[in-house]
Design an enzyme around this catalytic site. Sequence first.
Site, PDB file in Angstrom:
ATOM      1  N   LYS A  55      15.377  18.689  19.365  1.00 24.67           N
ATOM      2  CA  LYS A  55      14.217  18.639  18.470  1.00 24.67           C
ATOM      3  C   LYS A  55      14.673  19.001  17.051  1.00 24.67           C
ATOM      4  O   LYS A  55      14.920  20.158  16.724  1.00 24.67           O
ATOM      5  CB  LYS A  55      13.134  19.618  18.936  1.00 24.67           C
ATOM      6  CG  LYS A  55      11.858  19.503  18.130  1.00 24.67           C
ATOM      7  CD  LYS A  55      11.420  20.866  17.672  1.00 24.67           C
ATOM      8  CE  LYS A  55      10.797  21.024  16.348  1.00 24.67           C
ATOM      9  NZ  LYS A  55      10.898  20.128  15.274  1.00 24.67           N
ATOM     10  N   GLU A 106      15.108  37.217   2.551  1.00 25.14           N
ATOM     11  CA  GLU A 106      15.749  35.935   2.254  1.00 25.14           C
ATOM     12  C   GLU A 106      14.805  35.051   1.438  1.00 25.14           C
ATOM     13  O   GLU A 106      13.642  34.886   1.795  1.00 25.14           O
ATOM     14  CB  GLU A 106      16.099  35.224   3.562  1.00 25.14           C
ATOM     15  CG  GLU A 106      16.849  33.934   3.343  1.00 25.14           C
ATOM     16  CD  GLU A 106      17.194  33.232   4.654  1.00 25.14           C
ATOM     17  OE1 GLU A 106      16.284  33.010   5.480  1.00 25.14           O
ATOM     18  OE2 GLU A 106      18.376  32.919   4.845  1.00 25.14           O
ATOM     19  N   CYS A 158      22.102  29.432   4.864  1.00 22.10           N
ATOM     20  CA  CYS A 158      21.940  30.759   5.460  1.00 22.10           C
ATOM     21  C   CYS A 158      23.084  31.674   5.043  1.00 22.10           C
ATOM     22  O   CYS A 158      22.944  32.887   5.100  1.00 22.10           O
ATOM     23  CB  CYS A 158      21.866  30.635   6.967  1.00 22.10           C
ATOM     24  SG  CYS A 158      23.203  29.654   7.617  1.00 22.10           S
ATOM     25  N   GLU A 181      20.379  31.705  15.625  1.00 24.88           N
ATOM     26  CA  GLU A 181      21.033  31.866  14.326  1.00 24.88           C
ATOM     27  C   GLU A 181      19.928  31.833  13.286  1.00 24.88           C
ATOM     28  O   GLU A 181      19.202  30.841  13.190  1.00 24.88           O
ATOM     29  CB  GLU A 181      22.037  30.735  14.061  1.00 24.88           C
ATOM     30  CG  GLU A 181      23.290  30.797  14.914  1.00 24.88           C
ATOM     31  CD  GLU A 181      24.131  32.050  14.682  1.00 24.88           C
ATOM     32  OE1 GLU A 181      23.933  32.749  13.674  1.00 24.88           O
ATOM     33  OE2 GLU A 181      24.975  32.332  15.546  1.00 24.88           O
TER      34      GLU A 181
HETATM   35  P1  NAD Z   1      11.970  27.222  10.798  1.00 25.66           P
HETATM   36  O1  NAD Z   1      12.105  28.466  11.607  1.00 25.66           O
HETATM   37  O2  NAD Z   1      10.718  26.982  10.083  1.00 25.66           O
HETATM   38  O3  NAD Z   1      12.199  25.950  11.727  1.00 25.66           O
HETATM   39  C1  NAD Z   1      13.358  25.795  12.523  1.00 25.66           C
HETATM   40  C2  NAD Z   1      13.041  24.858  13.672  1.00 25.66           C
HETATM   41  O4  NAD Z   1      12.131  25.505  14.569  1.00 25.66           O
HETATM   42  C3  NAD Z   1      12.365  23.569  13.248  1.00 25.66           C
HETATM   43  O5  NAD Z   1      12.875  22.492  14.016  1.00 25.66           O
HETATM   44  C4  NAD Z   1      10.918  23.829  13.564  1.00 25.66           C
HETATM   45  O6  NAD Z   1      10.168  22.657  13.769  1.00 25.66           O
HETATM   46  C5  NAD Z   1      11.051  24.634  14.841  1.00 25.66           C
HETATM   47  N1  NAD Z   1       9.865  25.424  15.204  1.00 25.66           N
HETATM   48  C6  NAD Z   1       8.866  25.873  14.392  1.00 25.66           C
HETATM   49  N2  NAD Z   1       7.946  26.533  15.118  1.00 25.66           N
HETATM   50  C7  NAD Z   1       8.356  26.527  16.400  1.00 25.66           C
HETATM   51  C8  NAD Z   1       7.843  27.067  17.617  1.00 25.66           C
HETATM   52  N3  NAD Z   1       6.696  27.760  17.661  1.00 25.66           N
HETATM   53  N4  NAD Z   1       8.544  26.883  18.743  1.00 25.66           N
HETATM   54  C9  NAD Z   1       9.715  26.216  18.731  1.00 25.66           C
HETATM   55  N5  NAD Z   1      10.241  25.660  17.620  1.00 25.66           N
HETATM   56  C10 NAD Z   1       9.577  25.830  16.465  1.00 25.66           C
HETATM   57  O7  NAD Z   1      13.226  27.213   9.805  1.00 25.66           O
HETATM   58  P2  NAD Z   1      13.546  26.134   8.659  1.00 25.66           P
HETATM   59  O8  NAD Z   1      12.595  26.386   7.528  1.00 25.66           O
HETATM   60  O9  NAD Z   1      13.663  24.776   9.224  1.00 25.66           O
HETATM   61  O10 NAD Z   1      15.018  26.566   8.230  1.00 25.66           O
HETATM   62  C11 NAD Z   1      15.285  27.563   7.287  1.00 25.66           C
HETATM   63  C12 NAD Z   1      15.746  28.824   7.969  1.00 25.66           C
HETATM   64  O11 NAD Z   1      16.864  28.550   8.794  1.00 25.66           O
HETATM   65  C13 NAD Z   1      16.216  29.897   7.003  1.00 25.66           C
HETATM   66  O12 NAD Z   1      15.667  31.141   7.350  1.00 25.66           O
HETATM   67  C14 NAD Z   1      17.721  29.930   7.195  1.00 25.66           C
HETATM   68  O13 NAD Z   1      18.351  31.142   6.910  1.00 25.66           O
HETATM   69  C15 NAD Z   1      17.861  29.549   8.611  1.00 25.66           C
HETATM   70  N6  NAD Z   1      19.192  29.023   8.873  1.00 25.66           N
HETATM   71  C16 NAD Z   1      20.071  29.804   9.576  1.00 25.66           C
HETATM   72  C17 NAD Z   1      21.342  29.369   9.848  1.00 25.66           C
HETATM   73  C18 NAD Z   1      22.288  30.223  10.623  1.00 25.66           C
HETATM   74  O14 NAD Z   1      23.158  29.689  11.267  1.00 25.66           O
HETATM   75  N7  NAD Z   1      22.149  31.537  10.610  1.00 25.66           N
HETATM   76  C19 NAD Z   1      21.731  28.097   9.424  1.00 25.66           C
HETATM   77  C20 NAD Z   1      20.822  27.323   8.708  1.00 25.66           C
HETATM   78  C21 NAD Z   1      19.547  27.797   8.456  1.00 25.66           C
END
Ligand code: NAD
Length: 479
Positions: A170, A381, A279, A245
């Site tokens: 997904k 963040e 991140c 992550e």
């Molecule tokens: P997000 O948490 O909004 O979404 C991540 C994913 O989770 C998306 O595919 C989203 O559709 C899905 N999602 C949302 N609600 C859900 C639920 N209730 N159940 C299951 N899945 C759900 O994050 P984002 O805005 O897409 O990404 C930004 C974040 O990602 C930042 O906080 C960043 O630090 C983090 N990030 C971390 C790393 C790492 O490896 N540590 C790498 C890249 C990004």
Amino acid sequence: MFKNLINGEWLDGASVSRNINPSDTRDLIGEYAQANRAQTETAIAAAHAAFPAWSLSTPQQRFDILDTVGSEILARRAELGDMLAREEGKTLPEAVGEVVRAGNIFKFFAGEALRQSGDVLGSVRPGVGVEVTREPIGVVGLITPWNFPIAIPAWKIAPALAYGNCVVFKPADLVPGSAWLLADILSRSGLPAGVFNLVMGRGSEVGQTLLNDPRIAAISFTGSVGTGQKVAAACTARMAKFQLEMGGKNPMIVLDDADLGVAVNCAVQSGFFSTGQRCTASSRLIVTEGIHDRFIAAMVEKMKALKIDDARKAGTDIGPVVDPSQLAQDLEYIGIAQAEGGRLLQGGEALATNADGQPGYFLTPALITETLPAMRINREEVFGPVVSVIRAKNYDEALALANDSPFGLSSGIATTSLKHATHFKRHAQAGMVMVNVPTAGVDYHVPFGGRKGSSYGPREQGRYAAEFYTTVKTAYTLA
Ligand code: NAD
């Protein structure tokens, strides 16, 4: 309309999402299927049915498929990079670099399929032999964020398949284009139907269905802390394996003895490139008194020369923010930092258009000086091109400040002192430690991940990925 891949077939969704170019919001990239709960369950059932045969596939079969996928990604790097830059907003060179990384990851895990090994030991009991082997875990649900639209999917999908698991993937809602192209490549690679499924759709519907379904043996998630907590709660409730992550508030220390050019390059690169939407971005600069003013002056000079423009235009250094809500969050944090006493020294200005009049989410990189460790800008963040600066008296204070964070993903230092570099590598509380290199930008063949609030569970990437995507079996045989 770009469809979902479920059980080897391209299927319409229950609704449609529009993929918009953040460098030019008049540009509709395409319309993508959005699955509902029932369609997600069909994908899970297909993966579940495909698992018994795929889990017994030979390493040669898995090598051939992953190697083919890697080759096609690398051959089409320009086209895939263009899609990535167009939908996510990182610059074309950064986007092509990410695509190459994804291709290399598939090649690496093709090799890992062949290299998988176990242990043979003597038993403590006479006449008995012991073997320790690794087996796939089942169907894995892979949930990814928008900021690395092809590399993060690659570093989850490739090891999942290499070790014999089936996948329901997904992707993030904002970047379905790269995910769809990757799924298209996988669909023609020789994988049996159902082994890999693409299910685009909302997190609250598709994502949540993956979290709750007992046929999903494990979830690998990358995204925000808030969503990560939901993943943890749902998986714990049904005792499913999971890996998270999440965010970072990555520090970079600049010591008096640093090479000024190296320090400024590292800070600008990892603070602002990819629009700060990484991140591993250095969002907290901790600078000792003796170099502080010289360092800040050099940063500002370098920042003024950065070109903020359409991500796909030659010469652009920094593309747009990904969408209006992320832009609003960036601006809000700049305001909070100022209200708490920080000084907005450079940038932080939203531009409604680029120089050619294209409407987009452009933001000049922001440098906020004179901040204190307890301010929200140093604790939370932002996920944009917003960097704060904290003064420190000496190395010991700088190290304590760097470690004073709920996060622990990547931690950097700029110094010419071997003593301080060595001490820092041992004492920085982070999963990844960088000496005179940017906190963002990592190799694809070694572990990736953090400590504290940044990560949970085994590391991703490199041979350490096997910890998550396999389960260990211990077999005893009486000879
Ligand atoms: P997000 O948490 O909004 O979404 C991540 C994913 O989770 C998306 O595919 C989203 O559709 C899905 N999602 C949302 N609600 C859900 C639920 N209730 N159940 C299951 N899945 C759900 O994050 P984002 O805005 O897409 O990404 C930004 C974040 O990602 C930042 O906080 C960043 O630090 C983090 N990030 C971390 C790393 C790492 O490896 N540590 C790498 C890249 C990004």
